[in-house]
Design a protein around this motif. Structure first.
Motif, PDB file in Angstrom:
ATOM      1  N   UNK A  67      82.992 -59.869  50.916  1.00  0.00           N
ATOM      2  CA  UNK A  67      83.003 -59.907  52.379  1.00  0.00           C
ATOM      3  C   UNK A  67      82.803 -58.505  52.948  1.00  0.00           C
ATOM      4  N   UNK A  68      83.490 -57.516  52.356  1.00  0.00           N
ATOM      5  CA  UNK A  68      83.347 -56.125  52.805  1.00  0.00           C
ATOM      6  C   UNK A  68      81.896 -55.660  52.657  1.00  0.00           C
ATOM      7  N   UNK A  69      81.292 -55.969  51.505  1.00  0.00           N
ATOM      8  CA  UNK A  69      79.922 -55.534  51.234  1.00  0.00           C
ATOM      9  C   UNK A  69      78.925 -56.263  52.144  1.00  0.00           C
ATOM     10  N   UNK A  70      79.074 -57.557  52.264  1.00  0.00           N
ATOM     11  CA  UNK A  70      78.161 -58.339  53.113  1.00  0.00           C
ATOM     12  C   UNK A  70      78.259 -57.879  54.567  1.00  0.00           C
ATOM     13  N   UNK A  71      79.434 -57.415  54.967  1.00  0.00           N
ATOM     14  CA  UNK A  71      79.654 -56.962  56.331  1.00  0.00           C
ATOM     15  C   UNK A  71      78.939 -55.678  56.698  1.00  0.00           C
ATOM     16  N   UNK A  72      78.282 -55.054  55.750  1.00  0.00           N
ATOM     17  CA  UNK A  72      77.499 -53.842  56.039  1.00  0.00           C
ATOM     18  C   UNK A  72      76.218 -54.198  56.778  1.00  0.00           C
ATOM     19  N   UNK A  73      75.786 -55.449  56.717  1.00  0.00           N
ATOM     20  CA  UNK A  73      74.505 -55.848  57.324  1.00  0.00           C
ATOM     21  C   UNK A  73      74.718 -56.407  58.719  1.00  0.00           C
ATOM     22  N   UNK A  74      73.708 -56.238  59.548  1.00  0.00           N
ATOM     23  CA  UNK A  74      73.666 -56.884  60.849  1.00  0.00           C
ATOM     24  C   UNK A  74      74.707 -56.405  61.837  1.00  0.00           C
ATOM     25  N   UNK A  75      75.014 -55.136  61.824  1.00  0.00           N
ATOM     26  CA  UNK A  75      76.008 -54.621  62.771  1.00  0.00           C
ATOM     27  C   UNK A  75      75.439 -54.527  64.188  1.00  0.00           C
ATOM     28  N   UNK A  76      74.126 -54.479  64.286  1.00  0.00           N
ATOM     29  CA  UNK A  76      73.482 -54.477  65.598  1.00  0.00           C
ATOM     30  C   UNK A  76      73.300 -55.930  66.026  1.00  0.00           C
ATOM     31  N   UNK A  77      73.945 -56.338  67.105  1.00  0.00           N
ATOM     32  CA  UNK A  77      73.860 -57.753  67.506  1.00  0.00           C
ATOM     33  C   UNK A  77      72.444 -58.174  67.918  1.00  0.00           C
ATOM     34  N   UNK A  78      71.555 -57.223  68.150  1.00  0.00           N
ATOM     35  CA  UNK A  78      70.193 -57.533  68.565  1.00  0.00           C
ATOM     36  C   UNK A  78      69.278 -57.830  67.378  1.00  0.00           C
ATOM     37  N   UNK A  79      69.765 -57.641  66.155  1.00  0.00           N
ATOM     38  CA  UNK A  79      68.908 -57.870  64.993  1.00  0.00           C
ATOM     39  C   UNK A  79      69.484 -58.969  64.120  1.00  0.00           C
ATOM     40  N   UNK A  80      68.625 -59.541  63.309  1.00  0.00           N
ATOM     41  CA  UNK A  80      69.061 -60.551  62.355  1.00  0.00           C
ATOM     42  C   UNK A  80      69.043 -59.925  60.961  1.00  0.00           C
ATOM     43  N   UNK A 129      69.883 -47.980  49.363  1.00  0.00           N
ATOM     44  CA  UNK A 129      70.963 -47.343  48.609  1.00  0.00           C
ATOM     45  C   UNK A 129      71.426 -48.394  47.598  1.00  0.00           C
ATOM     46  N   UNK A 130      71.433 -48.009  46.317  1.00  0.00           N
ATOM     47  CA  UNK A 130      71.907 -48.893  45.253  1.00  0.00           C
ATOM     48  C   UNK A 130      73.314 -48.415  44.918  1.00  0.00           C
ATOM     49  N   UNK A 131      74.299 -49.268  45.142  1.00  0.00           N
ATOM     50  CA  UNK A 131      75.680 -48.791  45.127  1.00  0.00           C
ATOM     51  C   UNK A 131      76.644 -49.753  44.451  1.00  0.00           C
ATOM     52  N   UNK A 132      77.763 -49.162  44.036  1.00  0.00           N
ATOM     53  CA  UNK A 132      78.910 -49.967  43.643  1.00  0.00           C
ATOM     54  C   UNK A 132      79.725 -50.215  44.897  1.00  0.00           C
ATOM     55  N   UNK A 133      80.828 -50.896  44.746  1.00  0.00           N
ATOM     56  CA  UNK A 133      81.688 -51.193  45.899  1.00  0.00           C
ATOM     57  C   UNK A 133      82.250 -49.926  46.529  1.00  0.00           C
ATOM     58  N   UNK A 134      82.109 -48.779  45.843  1.00  0.00           N
ATOM     59  CA  UNK A 134      82.563 -47.496  46.407  1.00  0.00           C
ATOM     60  C   UNK A 134      81.831 -47.171  47.705  1.00  0.00           C
ATOM     61  N   UNK A 135      80.651 -47.752  47.903  1.00  0.00           N
ATOM     62  CA  UNK A 135      79.877 -47.501  49.113  1.00  0.00           C
ATOM     63  C   UNK A 135      80.190 -48.591  50.122  1.00  0.00           C
ATOM     64  N   UNK A 136      80.603 -48.198  51.283  1.00  0.00           N
ATOM     65  CA  UNK A 136      80.832 -49.197  52.313  1.00  0.00           C
ATOM     66  C   UNK A 136      81.898 -48.792  53.289  1.00  0.00           C
ATOM     67  N   UNK A 137      83.034 -48.336  52.789  1.00  0.00           N
ATOM     68  CA  UNK A 137      84.114 -47.939  53.685  1.00  0.00           C
ATOM     69  C   UNK A 137      83.641 -46.786  54.567  1.00  0.00           C
ATOM     70  N   UNK A 138      83.742 -46.947  55.846  1.00  0.00           N
ATOM     71  CA  UNK A 138      83.343 -45.892  56.768  1.00  0.00           C
ATOM     72  C   UNK A 138      81.857 -45.841  57.044  1.00  0.00           C
ATOM     73  N   UNK A 139      81.079 -46.731  56.428  1.00  0.00           N
ATOM     74  CA  UNK A 139      79.637 -46.748  56.655  1.00  0.00           C
ATOM     75  C   UNK A 139      79.362 -47.672  57.831  1.00  0.00           C
ATOM     76  N   UNK A 140      78.814 -47.116  58.888  1.00  0.00           N
ATOM     77  CA  UNK A 140      78.532 -47.897  60.082  1.00  0.00           C
ATOM     78  C   UNK A 140      77.084 -47.661  60.493  1.00  0.00           C
ATOM     79  N   UNK A 158      86.403 -61.744  46.192  1.00  0.00           N
ATOM     80  CA  UNK A 158      85.883 -62.270  47.462  1.00  0.00           C
ATOM     81  C   UNK A 158      86.066 -61.239  48.568  1.00  0.00           C
ATOM     82  N   UNK A 159      87.149 -60.448  48.472  1.00  0.00           N
ATOM     83  CA  UNK A 159      87.382 -59.410  49.477  1.00  0.00           C
ATOM     84  C   UNK A 159      86.259 -58.370  49.444  1.00  0.00           C
ATOM     85  N   UNK A 160      85.862 -57.932  48.233  1.00  0.00           N
ATOM     86  CA  UNK A 160      84.770 -56.971  48.125  1.00  0.00           C
ATOM     87  C   UNK A 160      83.450 -57.575  48.606  1.00  0.00           C
TER      88      UNK A 160
END
Length: 195
Positions: A178-191, A147-158, A174-176
């Protein structure tokens, strides 16, 4: 093209400052009409706000110039930058989010990736609601890899299996970031990785 982008960014900053100054001037007029505070106090607040905005704009402009120079040194052309993105996506072969700074860029970059055989869709705040839902659902269900997105994509995406987040353009805060980078690696079993 890079010079045009930088010029566009600078113009956008100027326009934003003009809007903020205009809002401050409107506030000053309202306060005068309502007699809520003295004219002297209002003028001092407006002057202080303007001064703060000018200082912030100067700092942001200097930072933008510095980052632009770093970008120019790292990538001699936009094509090299795109090729690096494509290599990252193909090398990771996982659900990926690519963040860009402009709504138009979401569609352009998604189309470029599709032409290269990568399943990608755009997402930005200016899209029709139905298209946003359709594209987000396609990404969440795995129909598309990117997905190629602006910062509009992310809130509520799990989406737990996002393994790659690429900031194709610099985040506007910096807030955006951190929010954007936080979309990755939500599964603790993956890197996951963020570039």
């Amino acid at each position: 093209a890079e010079a045009k982008r930088i010029s566009d960014l600078a113009q956008a900053e100027k326009d934003e400052l003009k809007k903020e100054i205009s809002l401050l001037e409107d506030q000053e007029k309202k306060l005068k009409r309502d007699n809520k505070i003295s004219l002297e106090r209002c003028a001092a607040e407006v002057a202080q706000s303007r001064e703060t905005l000018v200082v912030q704009a100067e700092k942001h402009t200097a930072e933008l110039k510095r980052l632009t120079e770093e970008f120019k040194q790292a990538y001699s052309s936009l094509e090299e930058k795109y090729n690096l993105l494509r290599s990252l996506i193909l090398g990771h072969n996982c659900p990926s989010i690519v963040y860009v700074s402009r709504t138009r860029r979401t569609s352009e970059l998604a189309q470029h990736l599709v032409r290269d055989g990568i399943r990608a869709l755009p997402f930005n705040g200016k899209m029709e609601a139905a298209d946003k839902v359709k594209n987000q659902n396609a990404f969440m269900s795995g129909e598309v890899q990117v997905i190629v997105a602006t910062t509009a994509f992310g809130m509520g995406v799990d989406k737990k299996d996002v393994g790659l987040v690429v900031h194709y353009n610099i985040s506007d805060s910096i807030e955006n970031y951190v929010q954007e980078a936080g979309r990755a690696g939500r599964d603790p079993q993956m890197q996951a990785e963020c570039f």
